[in-house]
Design a protein around this motif. Structure first.
Motif, short mmCIF file in Angstrom:
data_model
loop_
_atom_site.label_atom_id
_atom_site.label_comp_id
_atom_site.label_asym_id
_atom_site.label_seq_id
_atom_site.Cartn_x
_atom_site.Cartn_y
_atom_site.Cartn_z
N ALA A 270 11.67 -32.16 -30.18
CA ALA A 270 10.22 -32.19 -30.36
C ALA A 270 9.66 -33.55 -30.75
O ALA A 270 8.46 -33.79 -30.62
N ILE A 289 8.30 -34.19 -37.40
CA ILE A 289 8.43 -32.85 -36.83
C ILE A 289 8.74 -31.83 -37.92
O ILE A 289 8.10 -30.76 -37.99
N VAL A 343 5.63 -25.73 -34.33
CA VAL A 343 5.47 -27.14 -34.68
C VAL A 343 4.01 -27.51 -34.45
O VAL A 343 3.53 -27.54 -33.30
#
Length: 507
Positions: A270, A289, A343
């Motif tokens: 991510a 993240i 996220v």
């Protein structure tokens, strides 16, 4: 082995290997499985690759009074049993010259004084120059006493050379214990001298995530919530707990692997592009993240935990978790854990990450599956695409290391029938270089003082902040789900994804 064949070459000059300078590795827990099966073979392989200097020394510290000669024989056998490179008596003799053993309990001041004398002797006899790394391959409950003894006897400081400490996971039991452990270690060693080992980060296939994302222009433009439907990160084991009952019960799958391995994988998938691949830049992006990752708002809907029960696995009948030796009937420890993580960044908002880990599952596999959204318009009849799934990019971490791209293709024939097909890349078939074992790379990085693959305490604490609410929710439950050995987990985990209109990928 030629320099060209060396898989641990100097990144500044690919013709040169990264060779550690004179130093010692002081190994606590040297009689344990990790030391014998992973650490000792990795040290031998590093020496065999020409990456350890003649002045390297290995010091064992344990309660058993082996004596140096018997200890050296034990190390030799462990190296022979686990080495990935050919055996060489010449290499072994060089290693053996630097092997020492110090007997004693961790609270035995006389033993620590002897360790200090041994380190001084190595500086003089082996030329280690005050460079010593303490490797804590011991249960986490013993970390504080060992670190305190290192401080008490003045072994963490030197007028010359460097001192470092290596800590194996788990890094605490929850956020509070992790903060306390970080405080204790931080009072003895500066941040730059603390190396927290997550062996998954040393795997070639994990590091390939960074290369795959940022070296290829075709993927990064679609690596976001506009195109990615969801991400599944799976760590499945086909074995039970074996002889680890004393460690595993009370820890469980979430603490054992999700808090560290899987959340680290999620951060690598991510994260934004770092300005460089040095330790500081990588850490900054991973921390962003983890700081913006959230456990599910509804724990009852988007988490699952369970224990395996007896059944058939690998063609043989196996015991259930509570039938394993040393496990109490009242145990509520999960051997399977799954959860949804969101996220909250511009790139990933609305795209869930599903993490799962378990023992006694269908087969051993660790993978990351990036599942893409369906095309917004498909000008086909419903029957034409009834066997077409979603496009997916699957990164296989182990055991069949590689990458698979799943996409739709027309079936040969007169009708427009579309079916999923796979395009495979396998590490073993594409590269002639042998991949170093994860611990080879990590031990070498410790001796070189190179920290890119080691999580710092901020990452550890952020990971516990994500997991602690899930554990707290589970602790309130009065029972725990079960699943049959050899299957892919409990029904509750399937329902967890079904609520979002998705299904688990079958590895």
């Amino acid at each position: 082995m030629s320099l060209v064949d060396n898989p641990l070459r100097d990144p500044k000059d690919r013709r040169l290997p990264r060779i550690a300078g004179p130093c010692s590795l002081i190994l606590f827990g040297v009689t344990g499985d990790l030391a014998k099966k992973k650490l000792v073979p990795a040290i031998y392989d590093l020496a065999n690759r020409g990456l350890l200097p003649p002045g390297f020394a290995l010091v064992g510290f344990a309660r058993h009074d082996f004596g140096t000669a018997k200890f050296a024989n034990m190390i030799k056998q462990a190296a022979k049993d686990g080495a990935r490179t050919p055996w060489s008596e010449t290499v072994w003799k060089q290693l053996a010259a630097g092997i020492r053993f110090v007997p004693g309990e961790f609270d035995d001041d006389e033993a620590w004084e002897q360790l200090g004398k041994t380190m001084a002797e190595l500086d003089e006899q082996q030329g280690t120059g005050g460079n010593h790394a303490f490797y804590l391959s011991i249960p986490p409950g013993l970390f504080p006493v060992v670190v305190s003894q290192i401080k008490k006897h003045g072994l963490a400081e030197s007028s010359e050379g460097w001192r470092r400490v290596v800590i194996e996971k788990p890094f605490g039991h929850d956020l509070k214990s992790a903060e306390e452990l970080n405080r204790i270690v931080g009072e003895v060693f500066p941040r730059r001298s603390v190396f927290r080992i997550d062996h998954y980060l040393g795997k070639e296939t994990v590091q390939n995530i960074l290369a795959f994302r940022f070296a290829n222009g075709m993927f990064e433009p679609i690596w976001n919530n506009h195109y990615v439907d969801h991400v599944q990160i799976t760590m499945a084991e086909d074995i039970g707990i074996g002889s680890r009952a004393g460690y595993y019960d009370g820890i469980g799958a979430a603490r054992d692997v999700i808090q560290n391995h899987l959340l680290q994988l999620m951060a690598l998938i991510a994260m934004e592009e770092p300005v460089s691949f040095n330790a500081s830049s990588l850490r900054i992006e991973k921390q962003k993240i983890l700081a913006n990752a959230r456990p599910p708002a509804r724990m009852d809907l988007h988490t699952a935990r369970a224990q395996y029960v007896g059944g058939w696995a690998g063609g043989e009948q196996v015991l259930g978790y509570k039938e394993e030796q040393g496990i109490p009937q009242s145990s509520m420890t999960e051997t399977y854990a799954a959860m949804r993580i969101d996220v909250l960044t511009r790139r990933w908002a609305g795209t869930p990450f599903y993490l799962r880990a378990g023992k006694r599952l269908g087969r051993r596999v660790t993978e990351v599956a990036v599942v893409f959204k369906r095309a917004p318009h498909q000008p086909f009849n419903k029957n034409d695409i009834e066997e077409l799934g979603q496009n997916a990019l699957v990164m296989r971490i182990q055991p069949d290391e590689g990458v698979t791209l799943r996409f739709g293709a027309k079936v040969p024939g007169t009708t427009m029938e579309i079916r999923d097909v796979n395009m495979d890349f396998a590490y073993g078939g594409a590269f002639v270089e042998s991949s170093p074992e994860a611990y080879e790379r990590l031990i070498l990085d410790v001796l070189l003082g190179d920290p890119p693959l080691f999580p710092q305490h901020e990452e550890v604490e952020l990971s516990w902040k994500i997991l602690d609410p899930v554990i707290a929710h589970w602790d309130k439950q009065k029972d725990i789900d079960t699943y049959s050995s050899g299957t892919w987990g409990p029904e509750s985990a399937d329902k967890m994804l079904a609520r979002d209109g998705r299904t688990w990928r079958r590895p």
